[in-house]
Design a protein around this motif. Structure first.
Motif, PDB file in Angstrom:
ATOM      1  N   ILE A   1       5.421  -7.099  13.989  1.00 42.21           N
ATOM      2  CA  ILE A   1       6.438  -7.161  15.031  1.00 42.21           C
ATOM      3  C   ILE A   1       7.853  -7.186  14.453  1.00 42.21           C
ATOM      4  CG2 ILE A   1       4.913  -8.339  16.650  1.00 42.21           C
ATOM      5  CD1 ILE A   1       6.423 -10.929  16.000  1.00 42.21           C
ATOM      6  N   HIS A   2       7.960  -7.404  13.146  1.00 38.94           N
ATOM      7  CA  HIS A   2       9.281  -7.483  12.518  1.00 38.94           C
ATOM      8  C   HIS A   2       9.824  -6.118  12.114  1.00 38.94           C
ATOM      9  CE1 HIS A   2       6.281  -7.481   9.330  1.00 38.94           C
ATOM     10  NE2 HIS A   2       7.211  -6.983   8.528  1.00 38.94           N
ATOM     11  N   TYR A   3       9.117  -5.041  12.508  1.00 36.91           N
ATOM     12  CA  TYR A   3       9.495  -3.714  12.023  1.00 36.91           C
ATOM     13  C   TYR A   3       9.456  -2.714  13.178  1.00 36.91           C
ATOM     14  CZ  TYR A   3       9.799   0.232   8.760  1.00 36.91           C
ATOM     15  OH  TYR A   3      10.216   1.340   8.067  1.00 36.91           O
ATOM     16  N   ASN A   4      10.510  -1.909  13.284  1.00 32.92           N
ATOM     17  CA  ASN A   4      10.580  -0.849  14.281  1.00 32.92           C
ATOM     18  C   ASN A   4      10.023   0.427  13.661  1.00 32.92           C
ATOM     19  OD1 ASN A   4      11.472   1.370  15.899  1.00 32.92           O
ATOM     20  ND2 ASN A   4      13.107   0.098  16.751  1.00 32.92           N
ATOM     21  N   LEU A   5       8.829   0.812  14.111  1.00 34.89           N
ATOM     22  CA  LEU A   5       8.157   1.958  13.506  1.00 34.89           C
ATOM     23  C   LEU A   5       8.896   3.273  13.749  1.00 34.89           C
ATOM     24  CD1 LEU A   5       4.486   1.034  14.364  1.00 34.89           C
ATOM     25  CD2 LEU A   5       5.433   1.289  12.081  1.00 34.89           C
ATOM     26  N   LYS A   6       9.466   3.418  14.950  1.00 31.72           N
ATOM     27  CA  LYS A   6      10.131   4.676  15.270  1.00 31.72           C
ATOM     28  C   LYS A   6      11.417   4.843  14.472  1.00 31.72           C
ATOM     29  CE  LYS A   6       8.310   5.138  19.964  1.00 31.72           C
ATOM     30  NZ  LYS A   6       8.677   5.243  21.418  1.00 31.72           N
ATOM     31  N   ALA A   7      12.181   3.772  14.359  1.00 27.82           N
ATOM     32  CA  ALA A   7      13.472   3.847  13.655  1.00 27.82           C
ATOM     33  C   ALA A   7      13.344   3.523  12.169  1.00 27.82           C
ATOM     34  CB  ALA A   7      14.471   2.895  14.294  1.00 27.82           C
ATOM     35  N   HIS A   8      12.117   3.101  11.742  1.00 31.47           N
ATOM     36  CA  HIS A   8      11.909   2.665  10.344  1.00 31.47           C
ATOM     37  C   HIS A   8      12.962   1.623   9.964  1.00 31.47           C
ATOM     38  CE1 HIS A   8       8.925   5.797   9.811  1.00 31.47           C
ATOM     39  NE2 HIS A   8       9.782   6.672  10.299  1.00 31.47           N
ATOM     40  N   GLN A   9      13.000   0.569  10.752  1.00 28.28           N
ATOM     41  CA  GLN A   9      14.072  -0.425  10.627  1.00 28.28           C
ATOM     42  C   GLN A   9      13.503  -1.832  10.759  1.00 28.28           C
ATOM     43  OE1 GLN A   9      17.010  -0.533  13.905  1.00 28.28           O
ATOM     44  NE2 GLN A   9      18.550  -0.174  12.325  1.00 28.28           N
TER      45      GLN A   9
ATOM     46  N   PRO B   1       0.827  -1.214   0.000  1.00 25.95           N
ATOM     47  CA  PRO B   1       0.000   0.000   0.000  1.00 25.95           C
ATOM     48  C   PRO B   1       0.857   1.257   0.000  1.00 25.95           C
ATOM     49  CG  PRO B   1       0.145  -0.882   2.207  1.00 25.95           C
ATOM     50  CD  PRO B   1       0.923  -1.837   1.315  1.00 25.95           C
ATOM     51  N   LYS B   2       0.196   2.382  -0.258  1.00 23.96           N
ATOM     52  CA  LYS B   2       0.921   3.652  -0.252  1.00 23.96           C
ATOM     53  C   LYS B   2       1.174   4.117   1.173  1.00 23.96           C
ATOM     54  CE  LYS B   2      -1.135   5.008  -4.655  1.00 23.96           C
ATOM     55  NZ  LYS B   2      -2.050   5.950  -5.350  1.00 23.96           N
ATOM     56  N   SER B   3       0.366   3.622   2.105  1.00 28.90           N
ATOM     57  CA  SER B   3       0.556   3.967   3.511  1.00 28.90           C
ATOM     58  C   SER B   3       0.550   2.678   4.330  1.00 28.90           C
ATOM     59  CB  SER B   3      -0.567   4.892   3.992  1.00 28.90           C
ATOM     60  OG  SER B   3      -1.823   4.234   3.878  1.00 28.90           O
ATOM     61  N   LEU B   4       1.034   2.748   5.556  1.00 26.83           N
ATOM     62  CA  LEU B   4       1.075   1.599   6.469  1.00 26.83           C
ATOM     63  C   LEU B   4       1.878   0.446   5.873  1.00 26.83           C
ATOM     64  CD1 LEU B   4      -0.138   1.174   9.320  1.00 26.83           C
ATOM     65  CD2 LEU B   4      -1.881  -0.259   8.269  1.00 26.83           C
ATOM     66  N   ASP B   5       2.901   0.770   5.134  1.00 26.66           N
ATOM     67  CA  ASP B   5       3.740  -0.276   4.554  1.00 26.66           C
ATOM     68  C   ASP B   5       4.982  -0.454   5.415  1.00 26.66           C
ATOM     69  OD1 ASP B   5       4.801  -2.144   2.742  1.00 26.66           O
ATOM     70  OD2 ASP B   5       6.036  -0.576   1.841  1.00 26.66           O
ATOM     71  N   PHE B   6       5.200  -1.665   5.861  1.00 31.44           N
ATOM     72  CA  PHE B   6       6.371  -1.966   6.668  1.00 31.44           C
ATOM     73  C   PHE B   6       7.333  -2.786   5.813  1.00 31.44           C
ATOM     74  CE2 PHE B   6       2.797  -1.981   9.823  1.00 31.44           C
ATOM     75  CZ  PHE B   6       3.010  -0.679  10.233  1.00 31.44           C
ATOM     76  N   ALA B   7       8.492  -2.236   5.592  1.00 34.04           N
ATOM     77  CA  ALA B   7       9.462  -2.904   4.727  1.00 34.04           C
ATOM     78  C   ALA B   7       9.718  -4.322   5.207  1.00 34.04           C
ATOM     79  CB  ALA B   7      10.762  -2.103   4.714  1.00 34.04           C
ATOM     80  N   GLY B   8       9.853  -5.236   4.258  1.00 39.27           N
ATOM     81  CA  GLY B   8      10.146  -6.625   4.574  1.00 39.27           C
ATOM     82  C   GLY B   8       8.938  -7.532   4.547  1.00 39.27           C
ATOM     83  N   THR B   9       7.717  -6.959   4.600  1.00 46.16           N
ATOM     84  CA  THR B   9       6.522  -7.804   4.647  1.00 46.16           C
ATOM     85  C   THR B   9       6.399  -8.667   3.395  1.00 46.16           C
ATOM     86  OG1 THR B   9       5.426  -6.105   5.974  1.00 46.16           O
ATOM     87  CG2 THR B   9       4.019  -7.791   5.003  1.00 46.16           C
TER      88      THR B   9
ATOM     89  N   PRO C   1      -2.497  -3.086  12.270  1.00 50.09           N
ATOM     90  CA  PRO C   1      -2.018  -1.907  13.010  1.00 50.09           C
ATOM     91  C   PRO C   1      -0.971  -2.306  14.036  1.00 50.09           C
ATOM     92  CG  PRO C   1      -4.183  -2.578  13.790  1.00 50.09           C
ATOM     93  CD  PRO C   1      -3.893  -3.413  12.576  1.00 50.09           C
ATOM     94  N   PRO C   2      -0.041  -1.433  14.347  1.00 46.25           N
ATOM     95  CA  PRO C   2       0.973  -1.736  15.366  1.00 46.25           C
ATOM     96  C   PRO C   2       0.329  -2.036  16.715  1.00 46.25           C
ATOM     97  CG  PRO C   2       1.507   0.273  14.162  1.00 46.25           C
ATOM     98  CD  PRO C   2       0.119  -0.089  13.771  1.00 46.25           C
ATOM     99  N   SER C   3       0.954  -2.912  17.483  1.00 45.74           N
ATOM    100  CA  SER C   3       0.427  -3.267  18.793  1.00 45.74           C
ATOM    101  C   SER C   3       0.569  -2.097  19.756  1.00 45.74           C
ATOM    102  CB  SER C   3       1.178  -4.482  19.347  1.00 45.74           C
ATOM    103  OG  SER C   3       0.775  -4.747  20.671  1.00 45.74           O
TER     104      SER C   3
END
Length: 635
Positions: free
Chosen positions: A193-201, A51-59, A109-111
C-alpha cells in the motif's frame, strides 16, 4: 550474462564470525546491492531479498529499523554466498542463544479492492505448522492486528503450513538444512500500500507509518521467540530494539542543534523595553496601547530554514529517532516563521500551532479558580521581599548543591535590564529582571521552578547522547511548566495569588484569541478580575508580545497533565531525563530499555524533603488537583 560483482568471500564470513564472537557490531555493505547490520549478538535477523520483478521501491526500509537485518539482491550468483553468510551467523548465534529465527519479508500482490479498503494494511504470516514456531507466528499475528493506519485496521491472515519464502523467490534453505542448523523460519507477505504502481512512486509518509508499526510488531515477535525458544529471557520487548547509534544519527542531531542554537526564540519575542513601557503606560492613564521594542534578529529566518530542511533525516534508519528529529524540524520551522511574522497579525497563527489555544475545559477551570480566590489575595511576608541580587545569591546556593552531585552543572545567573519583570531560564542560564522583587514566601517555590525544574532538566539533557534532550524535544514547554508548577506546590509555595496569576493568563489568552487589544486585556484583568495594575500589565504584555503569544496557557494546562500522569502511576523521575513533552514519555522509556539513553544524573532538590514526598503521595490520589487542594486546605 554473468554479474560483474564477485560473490562474498569466505574471508569475509570469517570476519563476521569473529566480530560476533567478540560481541562486536557488524555493519557491512554487500555487493552489488544490500547491507548486513547486527548492532550486537541477537538470536534473530530480518531478511529482505529484492527480486528482479514485483519489487516496490522502499520495501527495504521496513527491515532497516531492526537491530539485526540483512537486505540483499536475488541474483543467482549471490544466492549461495548469502546462504553461507547466514549459516555463519546462525552458527554463532545458536551457540550463544540455543536457537535462531530468520524472519523474511516480501511484497504481496497489489490489492484488487476498490474504495477505502485499498488503503487497509494487509499481511499474511507464513510458518510451518509446528509446535516449535507456532507461538512466535501467533505473536506476529497478534502484533500486526494491533497496527492501524488512521481508521483502517489491519487485515492479517495466519497461514500455518505455508512456505516461509515468497513464491517468486528461491528458498535459501530446505527443511533438512533448517533442522541441521537449528534455524526457525517465519515469513511475512506485505501488501504494497506504500507504493503507487501506476506512477511508480513511493508514498513516503505512509511508508514511515508502516515502518514504525512493523518495528513494534517485529520486536514483540522476537520477544516471544526468545521467551519460548532461546536460553535468554529479556525483560521487555523494547530491549530488542536498536542500541547502536550510527554516524547519520549524530550528524542529524548536530545539525538540528546548530539551527536551534542559532536563535533564542523566547528572548527574540520578549520586549526589551518592558520597564519603560510600563512607566509610560502608567503615565498615560492606563489607557493607551504601549509600544514595545524587540531585539534585532541575529539570523535570516529564510536562510536558516534552508539549512533546517537540508538536514538529512531520511538517512536515519531508526524510526523512533527519526520521528523525534522530524518533530523538532517542524517546530523549528514554525518558530522561524513566527520570527519572520513578529509584530504582524500572522504571528498568532504560528503561536496556536506551537502552544495551542484555550479549550473550554481549561477556560472553565481558570474561571472557577478566579471565583474561588478573592481578588485581593496577598503573598505572605511581602514586606520581606528579596531583590534580584539577593535572589541571585540564593540561586547560587542551589547551584552549589547540584554541582556537588554533578560537576557538569555549570549554571550561571544574569541580572538583566532587557527582560520583563520576573525571571526565565535560557540555555543553562538563569536570567533575572533587575526590577524583580520576590516575596519571602515565594523564594523556595521559584528556586524549584527555575532551578529545580528548568535548569535540572537542561543539564540532565546535556548528560544524554543527543543534543535534542537539552535544546528541547518538540512541544516540551507544557510538561516543563507543569513540572515547574508542581515543584512550587511540593515545597508549599503554590500560593493563592500564584494560582490566580496562572488562571489570569488563561483568561488573557482567551481574550487575545477573541480579538482583544492590549488595553482590553489589561482592563479585563484589572477591572473585572481585580489584578493589581502592574500584574495586569505584565500578564497582558506576555500574552500580546510579538503579535500574540499563547505560551502562557501551558502552565495551568501543564500542571493538570502532570497530576493526571501521577494519578495513573507514572514515575516522576522519568520526566526529568531532559526537556521532553508528555507525549514523549513512551519514547523515552523505549530508548531507556534499548540502552540508548543514560540515567539522569540529577533530580530536584525538593525530593529530599519529607513534606514534599508526602504532598506528592497525596497528589497521586487527587482528581481535580487545584480545586481539591483548596477545599482540603492544602493551599
Amino acid at each position: 550474462m554473468k554479474s560483474r560483482h564477485p560473490p562474498l568471500s569466505e574471508t569475509w564470513n570469517l570476519e563476521v564470525a569473529q566480530r560476533l564472537a567478540e560481541g562486536k557490531s557488524v555493519r557491512r555493505r554487500l555487493p552489488p546491492w544490500g547491507r548486513l547490520h547486527m548492532d550486537r549478538a541477537l538470536p534473530f535477523l530480518c531478511l529482505y531479498r529484492r527480486p528482479k520483478s514485483l519489487d516496490f521501491a522502499g520495501t527495504e526500509r521496513l527491515v532497516i529499523a531492526q537491530a539485526s537485518y540483512l537486505m540483499v539482491g536475488d541474483e543467482e550468483i549471490q544466492r549461495r554466498p548469502i546462504a553461507r553468510l547466514l549459516e555463519t551467523i546462525i552458527g554463532e548465534m545458536t551457540r550463544e542463544f540455543g536457537a535462531f529465527l530468520l524472519l523474511e519479508i516480501w511484497n504481496g500482490p497489489p490489492s484488487r479492492k476498490r474504495g477505502p479498503a485499498v488503503h487497509r494494511p494487509t499481511f499474511r504470516v507464513c510458518a510451518r505448522d509446528s509446535a516449535a514456531i507456532a507461538p512466535t507466528a501467533h505473536a506476529l499475528n497478534r502484533a500486526l492486528k494491533e497496527f492501524s493506519l488512521g481508521d483502517q485496521s489491519s487485515e492479517v491472515d495466519l497461514d500455518l503450513g505455508a512456505h516461509e519464502t515468497a513464491p517468486y523467490l528461491t528458498p535459501l534453505f530446505d527443511r533438512r538444512r533448517c533442522e541441521a542448523l537449528g534455524l526457525n523460519l517465519l515469513g511475512l507477505e506485505i501488501g504494497p500500500i506504500h507504493y503507487n504502481l501506476k506512477a511508480h512512486q513511493i508514498y513516503p509518509l505512509l511508508l514511515r507509518q508502516l515502518q514504525r508499526g512493523l518495528d513494534r510488531a517485529f520486536q514483540k515477535t522476537f520477544f516471544e521467540f526468545m521467551k519460548t525458544r532461546t536460553t535468554q529471557r529479556p525483560a521487555n520487548y523494547q530491549v530488542l530494539g536498536r542500541r547502536a547509534v550510527v554516524k547519520a544519527v549524530w550528524e542529524v542531531d548536530r545539525q538540528l542543534a546548530e539551527v536551534s542554537s542559532a536563535f533564542d526564540f523566547l528572548l527574540q519575542v520578549t520586549p526589551v523595553n518592558a520597564e519603560h513601557a510600563w512607566r509610560r503606560f502608567r503615565h498615560e492613564g492606563y489607557d493607551k496601547e504601549p509600544v514595545f521594542y524587540y531585539r534585532h534578529l541575529p539570523v535570516d529566518p529564510s536562510l536558516l530554514k534552508r539549512n533546517l530542511y537540508a538536514v538529512p533525516i531520511e538517512r536515519v534508519e531508526d524510526p523512533t529517532l527519526a520521528m523525534i528529529f522530524r518533530e523538532k524540524q517542524e517546530e523549528l520551522e514554525r518558530e522561524l516563521g513566527m520570527l519572520t511574522d513578529r509584530g504582524t497579525p500572522r504571528f498568532i497563527y504560528g503561536s496556536l500551532q506551537l502552544f495551542g489555544g484555550v479549550s473550554a475545559e481549561l477556560l472553565a477551570l481558570a474561571q472557577r479558580l478566579l471565583r474561588i480566590f478573592p481578588p485581593r489575595s496577598r503573598e505572605e511576608g511581602h514586606a520581606g521581599a528579596l531583590s534580584a541580587e539577593a535572589f541571585a545569591r540564593r540561586a547560587e546556593e542551589d547551584f552549589r548543591y547540584y554541582r556537588a552531585l554533578y560537576p557538569a552543572f555549570k549554571a550561571k545567573v544574569e541580572i538583566r535590564d532587557d527582560i520583563a519583570s520576573g525571571m526565565m531560564v535560557s540555555r543553562g542560564r538563569l536570567l533575572i529582571a533587575r526590577e524583580t522583587r520576590v516575596p519571602a514566601s515565594r523564594v523556595d517555590a521559584l528556586l524549584q521552578h527555575e532551578v529545580g525544574t528548568h535548569l535540572v532538566s537542561y543539564y540532565n539533557g546535556r548528560a544524554q547522547p543527543f543534543r535534542q534532550l537539552y535544546s528541547g524535544l518538540a512541544g516540551y514547554e507544557e510538561l516543563q511548566e507543569g513540572l515547574a508548577v508542581l515543584g512550587e506546590y511540593l515545597v508549599g509555595g503554590l500560593s493563592r495569588p500564584r494560582i490566580r496569576l496562572l488562571a489570569g493568563r488563561v483568561l488573557a489568552a482567551k481574550a487575545l484569541l477573541d480579538g482583544a487589544q492590549f488595553v482590553d486585556t489589561y482592563r479585563l484583568l484589572n477591572r473585572d478580575y481585580g489584578f493589581e495594575r502592574r500584574t495586569a500589565f505584565t500578564v497582558a504584555l506576555r500574552i500580546h508580545r510579538g503579535g500574540g503569544l499563547t505560551k502562557d496557557v501551558v502552565y495551568l494546562r501543564g500542571i493538570n497533565e502532570v497530576v493526571r500522569y501521577l494519578r495513573e502511576g507514572g514515575e516522576l523521575e522519568q520526566l526529568f531525563v531532559g526537556k521532553i513533552a508528555a507525549a514523549h514519555v513512551p519514547v523515552i522509556r523505549e530508548l531507556q530499555w534499548r540502552g540508548v539513553l543514560r540515567p539522569a544524573p540529577l533530580l530536584p532538590r525538593y525530593l529530599q524533603y519529607p513534606e514534599a514526598r508526602e504532598r506528592l503521595q497525596q497528589l497521586r490520589q487527587e482528581t481535580n488537583v487545584l480545586e481539591r487542594m483548596v477545599k482540603r486546605g492544602m493551599i
